[in-house]
Design a protein around this motif. Sequence first.
Motif, PDB file in Angstrom:
ATOM      1  N   MET A  22      -5.322  48.868  61.827  1.00  0.00           N
ATOM      2  CA  MET A  22      -6.127  49.065  63.025  1.00  0.00           C
ATOM      3  C   MET A  22      -5.680  48.106  64.123  1.00  0.00           C
ATOM      4  O   MET A  22      -5.608  48.478  65.300  1.00  0.00           O
TER       5      MET A  22
ATOM      6  N   HIS B 212      -4.209  50.547  66.877  1.00  0.00           N
ATOM      7  CA  HIS B 212      -5.207  50.672  67.937  1.00  0.00           C
ATOM      8  C   HIS B 212      -5.437  49.371  68.702  1.00  0.00           C
ATOM      9  O   HIS B 212      -6.215  49.356  69.667  1.00  0.00           O
TER      10      HIS B 212
ATOM     11  N   LYS C  40      -7.038  46.635  67.984  1.00  0.00           N
ATOM     12  CA  LYS C  40      -8.354  46.005  67.900  1.00  0.00           C
ATOM     13  C   LYS C  40      -8.226  44.562  67.417  1.00  0.00           C
ATOM     14  O   LYS C  40      -7.304  44.215  66.689  1.00  0.00           O
TER      15      LYS C  40
ATOM     16  N   TYR D 120      -8.767  57.303  60.628  1.00  0.00           N
ATOM     17  CA  TYR D 120      -9.133  56.846  61.967  1.00  0.00           C
ATOM     18  C   TYR D 120      -8.532  57.669  63.096  1.00  0.00           C
ATOM     19  O   TYR D 120      -8.920  57.490  64.253  1.00  0.00           O
TER      20      TYR D 120
ATOM     21  N   GLU E  62      -9.089  55.618  70.588  1.00  0.00           N
ATOM     22  CA  GLU E  62     -10.050  54.799  69.857  1.00  0.00           C
ATOM     23  C   GLU E  62     -10.123  55.286  68.415  1.00  0.00           C
ATOM     24  O   GLU E  62      -9.981  56.478  68.156  1.00  0.00           O
ATOM     25  N   PRO E  63     -10.311  54.380  67.454  1.00  0.00           N
ATOM     26  CA  PRO E  63     -10.441  54.807  66.041  1.00  0.00           C
ATOM     27  C   PRO E  63     -11.612  55.749  65.865  1.00  0.00           C
ATOM     28  O   PRO E  63     -12.684  55.551  66.458  1.00  0.00           O
TER      29      PRO E  63
END
Length: 258
Positions: free
Chosen positions: A188, A192, A194, A251, A256-257
């Motif tokens: 992630m 993405h 994050k 995801y 966005e996940p």
Amino acid sequence: MSTTPEPGGRPLVVGDLLSETFQDFMQNIAGYMMAGLGFFLVAMPVGMVLGFLAVFVMYGVMIGGSVVSMIAGGAIAQGSGDQDIGALIGVFGSFGSFLVAFLCLFGLIGIVGAALAPLSASQIRAIAAHQRGEKPLEFSAAFSTFSQWMGPAIFTTGAVTVSTVIGVFFCYVGALVPATLLTFAPYMAAIHGKGAMESLRRSSGHAMAALGQHFVYILVYMGLSLVAAYIPVLGHAFLLALMVRAYRRVYGDGPEPA
């Protein structure tokens, strides 16, 4: 390569993941080989140097602390005339040195993982782009986006590595807990972007919501890891391909996940 975006939110069906990953891997084995080789040639010397440093520091703390505690115990015993107190200080000092040494080892292993995290994150993004049909895998996969989201990758991977290593000391069964809950956190952070806390929280949250699926997947993944360890370059590349595909299934490919 499929150009259909992965919506995410799908269950972790191990059979489907293995079949899709194996088919893609065999069709693009040259690309995976080149990408894996690029990572290996950079990561191997870095990992070896940091690994030797970790062992040197651990034994240095262990031996140095034991020697200092024995000298201190002897000096106190001679000054006070109480040999028992001196011996007790020496024993507890040595035990404390061993404890500190192992704590240092955990931290240094985390540092090794964190140091290699930007390379791994770059390769993960390259594999995800390949699986989305955006571009083929190349030798530069491990360092083409090295500096992208470097902070999240380093801190997330370091946290997951340390927690897994600590779990291994509990007869390996303890390693299943962080492996099951935190497996997708570094992915992630890499895919993405994050932060570490959000990646760890969302990974563990999804795992708790579908614990059976995640547990079965991790058992299969760990079994494959034992085999992949004996296959240079391609073994690691296949595991990354499988993990990226599993992450995308859970995801998705959106900004966005899922």
